[in-house]
Motif scaffolding. Structure first.
Motif, PDB file in Angstrom:
ATOM      1  N   MET A  96      13.299 -17.586   3.524  1.00 20.58           N
ATOM      2  CA  MET A  96      14.303 -18.506   3.040  1.00 20.58           C
ATOM      3  C   MET A  96      15.504 -17.711   2.554  1.00 20.58           C
ATOM      4  N   LYS A  97      16.692 -18.070   3.054  1.00 14.89           N
ATOM      5  CA  LYS A  97      17.904 -17.396   2.599  1.00 14.89           C
ATOM      6  C   LYS A  97      18.405 -18.010   1.302  1.00 14.89           C
ATOM      7  N   ARG A  98      18.343 -19.350   1.229  1.00 15.18           N
ATOM      8  CA  ARG A  98      18.887 -20.018   0.053  1.00 15.18           C
ATOM      9  C   ARG A  98      18.133 -21.318  -0.178  1.00 15.18           C
ATOM     10  N   PHE A  99      17.983 -21.654  -1.449  1.00 12.78           N
ATOM     11  CA  PHE A  99      17.335 -22.899  -1.849  1.00 12.78           C
ATOM     12  C   PHE A  99      18.188 -23.520  -2.940  1.00 12.78           C
ATOM     13  N   GLN A 100      18.575 -24.775  -2.753  1.00 16.57           N
ATOM     14  CA  GLN A 100      19.414 -25.443  -3.747  1.00 16.57           C
ATOM     15  C   GLN A 100      18.807 -26.800  -4.091  1.00 16.57           C
ATOM     16  N   PRO A 101      18.182 -26.902  -5.274  1.00 16.79           N
ATOM     17  CA  PRO A 101      17.621 -28.189  -5.679  1.00 16.79           C
ATOM     18  C   PRO A 101      18.730 -29.167  -6.042  1.00 16.79           C
ATOM     19  N   VAL A 109      17.630 -26.415   1.961  1.00 15.63           N
ATOM     20  CA  VAL A 109      16.995 -25.140   2.287  1.00 15.63           C
ATOM     21  C   VAL A 109      17.747 -24.523   3.450  1.00 15.63           C
ATOM     22  N   TRP A 110      18.054 -23.231   3.334  1.00 14.74           N
ATOM     23  CA  TRP A 110      18.702 -22.484   4.401  1.00 14.74           C
ATOM     24  C   TRP A 110      17.746 -21.402   4.893  1.00 14.74           C
ATOM     25  N   LEU A 111      17.517 -21.374   6.183  1.00 13.04           N
ATOM     26  CA  LEU A 111      16.733 -20.323   6.826  1.00 13.04           C
ATOM     27  C   LEU A 111      17.626 -19.689   7.874  1.00 13.04           C
ATOM     28  N   GLU A 112      17.691 -18.358   7.908  1.00 19.47           N
ATOM     29  CA  GLU A 112      18.559 -17.687   8.874  1.00 19.47           C
ATOM     30  C   GLU A 112      17.763 -16.741   9.746  1.00 19.47           C
ATOM     31  N   SER A 113      18.109 -16.729  11.025  1.00 21.31           N
ATOM     32  CA  SER A 113      17.500 -15.852  12.030  1.00 21.31           C
ATOM     33  C   SER A 113      15.979 -15.968  12.009  1.00 21.31           C
ATOM     34  N   ASN A 140      21.347 -24.218  14.479  1.00 18.36           N
ATOM     35  CA  ASN A 140      22.330 -23.478  15.267  1.00 18.36           C
ATOM     36  C   ASN A 140      21.667 -22.265  15.895  1.00 18.36           C
ATOM     37  N   ALA A 141      21.978 -22.020  17.155  1.00 21.32           N
ATOM     38  CA  ALA A 141      21.446 -20.851  17.846  1.00 21.32           C
ATOM     39  C   ALA A 141      22.128 -19.591  17.311  1.00 21.32           C
ATOM     40  N   THR A 142      21.398 -18.501  17.310  1.00 24.42           N
ATOM     41  CA  THR A 142      21.982 -17.216  16.939  1.00 24.42           C
ATOM     42  C   THR A 142      22.250 -16.429  18.211  1.00 24.42           C
ATOM     43  N   SER A 143      22.776 -15.238  18.056  1.00 25.82           N
ATOM     44  CA  SER A 143      23.055 -14.415  19.234  1.00 25.82           C
ATOM     45  C   SER A 143      21.777 -13.837  19.829  1.00 25.82           C
ATOM     46  N   LEU A 150      18.813 -22.502  10.325  1.00 23.58           N
ATOM     47  CA  LEU A 150      18.421 -23.870  10.003  1.00 23.58           C
ATOM     48  C   LEU A 150      18.877 -24.213   8.600  1.00 23.58           C
ATOM     49  N   ARG A 151      19.510 -25.360   8.486  1.00 24.73           N
ATOM     50  CA  ARG A 151      19.876 -25.895   7.163  1.00 24.73           C
ATOM     51  C   ARG A 151      19.307 -27.302   7.121  1.00 24.73           C
ATOM     52  N   VAL A 152      18.507 -27.574   6.117  1.00 26.41           N
ATOM     53  CA  VAL A 152      17.819 -28.870   6.046  1.00 26.41           C
ATOM     54  C   VAL A 152      17.886 -29.415   4.632  1.00 26.41           C
ATOM     55  N   ARG A 153      18.050 -30.745   4.531  1.00 24.50           N
ATOM     56  CA  ARG A 153      18.032 -31.420   3.233  1.00 24.50           C
ATOM     57  C   ARG A 153      16.757 -32.257   3.188  1.00 24.50           C
ATOM     58  N   LEU A 154      15.928 -31.996   2.178  1.00 22.31           N
ATOM     59  CA  LEU A 154      14.633 -32.641   2.037  1.00 22.31           C
ATOM     60  C   LEU A 154      14.599 -33.547   0.813  1.00 22.31           C
TER      61      LEU A 154
END
Length: 157
Positions: A96-101, A109-113, A140-143, A150-154
């Motif tokens: 997980m790159k970032r978590f914002q309650p 939740v942000w997940l990268e690569s 979003n696709a990466t290189s 992935l950015r998701v709101r739960l």
């Protein structure tokens, strides 16, 4: 025109042939070649768009297959939303790159690569096993092939 008529017949022929050759050269250089370059560029763009479409169709099929299990488990979220998300992300082998309650029952939740299949599997599990609702998701696709951001709101039930 008088100057042209004052030339010898041989020079007149040479001037006419040279003028015609110059006109063809200009037409080829200023019209035909740029059009050919544009066609080649559009073919490359079209090929890339077809590959993107094919990837999206395959991804949509995978998402639909995962959503085919519309029967949600009656699992109740144990612990806070941050605890559940953190533990499920780790269990899925993701980072997980970032978590914002946002309040007690919402989070972003942000997940990268991360691998596409693992991320989609995690989304499926978080929704069907833990009863979360996915309010929005941005993929979003990466290189790198097979990896996504992935950015998701739960929302928890």
């Amino acid at each position: 025109m008088e100057w042209f008529k004052s030339q010898t017949a041989r020079d007149q022929i040479a001037l006419v042939v040279g003028s015609i050759a110059l006109i063809f050269y200009i037409l080829i250089g200023m019209v035909y070649q740029p059009l050919q370059a544009k066609v080649a560029n559009l073919q490359v763009t079209n090929t890339a768009a077809q590959q993107d479409l094919q990837w999206m169709v395959q991804s949509a099929a995978q998402v639909k297959a995962l959503q085919g299990d519309s029967s949600k488990a009656d699992n109740v979220v144990q612990g806070s939303i941050s605890q559940v998300v953190d533990s499920t992300v780790r269990q899925s082998g993701l980072k997980m790159k970032r978590f914002q309650p946002n309040g007690d029952n919402q989070a972003q939740v942000w997940l990268e690569s991360v691998p596409y299949n693992a991320a989609i599997s995690w989304l499926h599990d978080i929704e069907n096993q833990f009863g979360f609702t996915i309010d929005s998701a941005s993929i979003n696709a990466t290189s790198q092939p097979g990896l996504i951001n992935l950015r998701v709101r739960l929302t928890s039930q």
